[in-house]
Design an enzyme around this catalytic site. Structure first.
Site, PDB file in Angstrom:
ATOM      1  N   ASN A   1      13.572  29.767 -63.070  1.00 15.87           N
ATOM      2  CA  ASN A   1      14.515  30.792 -63.852  1.00 15.87           C
ATOM      3  C   ASN A   1      15.610  31.341 -63.291  1.00 15.87           C
ATOM      4  O   ASN A   1      16.382  31.688 -63.805  1.00 15.87           O
ATOM      5  CB  ASN A   1      13.947  31.178 -65.035  1.00 15.87           C
ATOM      6  CG  ASN A   1      12.958  30.558 -65.964  1.00 15.87           C
ATOM      7  OD1 ASN A   1      11.921  30.731 -65.977  1.00 15.87           O
ATOM      8  ND2 ASN A   1      13.605  29.613 -66.753  1.00 15.87           N
TER       9      ASN A   1
ATOM     10  N   ILE B   1      20.604  33.945 -62.758  1.00 13.18           N
ATOM     11  CA  ILE B   1      19.241  33.994 -63.708  1.00 13.18           C
ATOM     12  C   ILE B   1      19.590  33.388 -65.064  1.00 13.18           C
ATOM     13  O   ILE B   1      20.719  33.220 -65.606  1.00 13.18           O
ATOM     14  CB  ILE B   1      19.083  35.590 -64.108  1.00 13.18           C
ATOM     15  CG1 ILE B   1      18.738  36.207 -62.580  1.00 13.18           C
ATOM     16  CG2 ILE B   1      17.909  35.728 -65.020  1.00 13.18           C
ATOM     17  CD1 ILE B   1      18.737  37.620 -62.505  1.00 13.18           C
ATOM     18  N   CYS B   2      18.523  32.625 -65.275  1.00 17.33           N
ATOM     19  CA  CYS B   2      18.514  31.992 -66.702  1.00 17.33           C
ATOM     20  C   CYS B   2      17.783  32.859 -67.556  1.00 17.33           C
ATOM     21  O   CYS B   2      16.512  32.812 -67.758  1.00 17.33           O
ATOM     22  CB  CYS B   2      18.111  30.335 -66.484  1.00 17.33           C
ATOM     23  SG  CYS B   2      17.912  29.596 -68.163  1.00 17.33           S
ATOM     24  N   LEU B   3      18.403  33.510 -68.585  1.00 16.50           N
ATOM     25  CA  LEU B   3      17.511  34.488 -69.516  1.00 16.50           C
ATOM     26  C   LEU B   3      18.358  34.414 -70.650  1.00 16.50           C
ATOM     27  O   LEU B   3      19.669  34.838 -70.650  1.00 16.50           O
ATOM     28  CB  LEU B   3      17.320  35.615 -68.809  1.00 16.50           C
ATOM     29  CG  LEU B   3      16.685  36.892 -69.912  1.00 16.50           C
ATOM     30  CD1 LEU B   3      15.213  36.100 -70.195  1.00 16.50           C
ATOM     31  CD2 LEU B   3      16.343  38.035 -69.151  1.00 16.50           C
TER      32      LEU B   3
END
Length: 169
Positions: free
Chosen positions: A108, A115-117
């Site tokens: 992620n 960032i993948c959030l």
């Protein structure tokens, strides 16, 4: 720790009453973001996960800080990961900008620090994206969770890292 609120009180004491110098009023106006940050930083520091530490390089600029996450379980246990968090002027209508400064092999987080959030997305399909009701505490807890329960190999940002995990845990 010097906060924006204490700085404003100190400056008021030095400059005297506002009525005496109306021209300085516009230069001392505090943004909505900064008012929110004074409250949110206090709440954040009181509710920080034990695996996280925040650092404000300039205590007068609450809109920029660093977060260190040291996971105590999982694949990344014992690692130390640095994040830079910058809160834009349009906060809380838009999410903070977050970048991972530590090079990491994570599904992620890209090697360049993206960032993948979902809560950091302004518009999210699943409804878990940014909303004005979210706070810095949510961001910090979300980043901390990337190393434990939010670790996602099914919908990765770094596809190579996720595939590597599936081949060889």
């Amino acid at each position: 720790m010097l906060t924006l609120a204490s700085k404003l009180k100190r400056d008021d004491g030095v400059r005297g009453p506002r009525a005496s110098n109306p021209a300085s009023d516009s230069t001392r106006r505090v943004s909505v973001r900064d008012k929110l940050l004074v409250k949110e930083v206090a709440e954040l520091e009181a509710n920080l996960p034990c695996t996280c530490k925040v650092n404000f390089p300039d205590p007068n600029k609450l809109h920029y800080f660093q977060l260190t996450v040291v996971p105590d379980e999982g694949y990344y246990q014992g690692g130390k990961f640095q994040f830079e968090i910058e809160v834009p002027d349009a906060y809380n209508m838009v999410p903070p900008k977050v970048k991972c400064m530590t090079r990491i092999w994570h599904p992620n987080i890209t090697e360049t620090g993206e960032i993948c959030l979902s809560l950091l997305r302004e518009h999210s399909i699943d409804g878990t994206g940014w909303a004005p009701t979210r706070t810095l505490k949510d961001v910090v807890w979300g980043l901390n969770s990337l190393f434990t329960d939010l670790l996602n190999f099914d919908d990765p940002l770094n596809i190579e890292a996720a595939e590597h995990h599936l081949r060889d845990k």
